[in-house]
Design an enzyme around this catalytic site. Structure first.
Site, PDB file in Angstrom:
ATOM      1  N   GLU A 281       6.836  35.379 -24.740  1.00 12.39           N
ATOM      2  CA  GLU A 281       6.486  37.157 -24.151  1.00 12.39           C
ATOM      3  C   GLU A 281       5.848  37.694 -23.596  1.00 12.39           C
ATOM      4  O   GLU A 281       4.953  36.943 -22.754  1.00 12.39           O
ATOM      5  CB  GLU A 281       5.893  37.568 -25.738  1.00 12.39           C
ATOM      6  CG  GLU A 281       6.028  39.323 -26.076  1.00 12.39           C
ATOM      7  CD  GLU A 281       4.858  39.750 -27.452  1.00 12.39           C
ATOM      8  OE1 GLU A 281       6.340  39.277 -28.572  1.00 12.39           O
ATOM      9  OE2 GLU A 281       4.939  40.340 -26.715  1.00 12.39           O
TER      10      GLU A 281
ATOM     11  N   GLU B  22       0.195  47.720 -23.718  1.00 11.40           N
ATOM     12  CA  GLU B  22      -0.146  47.706 -24.816  1.00 11.40           C
ATOM     13  C   GLU B  22      -1.003  48.144 -24.758  1.00 11.40           C
ATOM     14  O   GLU B  22      -1.846  48.036 -24.502  1.00 11.40           O
ATOM     15  CB  GLU B  22       0.247  46.782 -25.921  1.00 11.40           C
ATOM     16  CG  GLU B  22      -0.109  45.124 -25.987  1.00 11.40           C
ATOM     17  CD  GLU B  22       0.459  45.257 -26.920  1.00 11.40           C
ATOM     18  OE1 GLU B  22       0.996  44.700 -28.147  1.00 11.40           O
ATOM     19  OE2 GLU B  22       0.028  43.211 -26.592  1.00 11.40           O
TER      20      GLU B  22
END
Length: 302
Positions: free
Chosen positions: A138, A143
């Site tokens: 990933e 974020e």
């Protein structure tokens, strides 16, 4: 698509013209979880105890004035206390809309913040060649910890299948000059064989060149690698096509739950998504950089 950025040439983009999401480029996740076909069980909260129900409704996703808006709303739906949207360049049945191995991935966005909010711009493998998350990898372009708007996180996930066996490396980038994620910023990564570089507004925040992937499982659970022979060949898992994901989650293990100061609707606004290829190609993988393997002891801090 003739745009050039130094040594990169544009190969895929969405400028969000028109009045609707382009269905040839994006699909939606729907609901508050997914069915795990390996264990034949329903996983609520997207595996993170998230509180939102994802929809494709206009209240949660819209295109106007060349901007895409993903909106988390405080409203009850199907047993959930919030609604939101998650867009991805892969259909829900697994059909690829856009996926790519290597390149420069760039997103210009204004990001909501507040306790319990978990907005993210990230990438997942088109197929789990090396096993379930996070053995197949990933990549997180951006974020945030919801109540820390002055910090951007750049992360990669890898390791063995399953949360206890996965590995995570995160860099915290403080935004300069009092800026927050609610301002316009450009989030990017340049991914080449054996190296992933992250950028915010053109500033190089960090480089990753050490990771590993182990596909071993026992009784359906991932097994932490015990020796080099347990690992998939370098540079796995970051040598396969990945697709793009954009969403605003609410709650979950990472940001906690919203409080009375958290403002809704919480809007993630996207100006553009652009993907570039390297002029002249990529060549062989760079050697793995320095780092610790899971069977090696951690260095004691002095």
């Amino acid at each position: 698509m003739a745009e050039r950025k130094d040594d990169w040439v544009l190969v895929w983009n969405d400028e969000f013209e028109g009045t609707a999401v382009d269905a040839s480029k994006w699909d939606y996740d729907i609901g508050n979880g997914f069915f795990d076909y390996k264990s034949h069980t329903w996983i609520e909260g997207w595996g993170n105890e998230e509180l939102q129900y994802y929809t494709r409704e206009a209240d949660n996703v819209s295109v106007k004035d060349s901007l895409l808006t993903i909106r988390a709303v405080k409203e009850a739906l199907h047993g959930c206390g919030y609604t939101s949207a998650r867009l991805k360049t892969r259909k829900r049945d697994g059909t690829v809309l856009f996926a790519k191995t290597y390149g420069r991935f760039e997103i210009r966005a204004k990001v909501p913040w507040g306790k319990g909010l978990w907005p993210a711009l990230w990438m997942l493998p088109q197929t789990d060649v090396y096993g379930g998350w996070a053995a197949s990898g990933e990549i997180d372009l951006m974020e945030i910890v919801g109540e820390k708007p002055h910090e951007v996180l750049n992360s990669i996930h890898f390791g063995s299948p399953g949360l206890p066996s996965r590995a995570l490396i995160t860099h915290v980038h403080p935004l300069p000059g009092g800026s927050t994620v609610a301002d316009w910023h450009v989030y990017a990564c340049e991914w080449e064989p054996g190296e992933i570089r992250f950028y915010v507004d053109g500033v190089h925040t960090c480089t990753r060149d050490h990771w590993w992937s182990c596909s071993r499982t026992k009784d359906g659970e991932g097994v932490i690698a015990q020796r080099a022979a347990d690992l998939n060949p370098w540079p796995a898992p970051f040598d396969q096509p990945f697709f793009l994901v954009m969403n605003v989650a609410v709650g979950g293990n990472f940001p906690g739950v919203p409080n009375e100061q958290t403002q809704f609707p919480a809007e993630l606004v996207i100006d553009y998504v652009r993907v570039y290829d390297k002029v002249g190609g990529y060549g062989a993988a760079k050697p793995r950089g320095k780092g610790r393997f899971p069977w090696q002891p951690e260095k004691k801090k002095r």
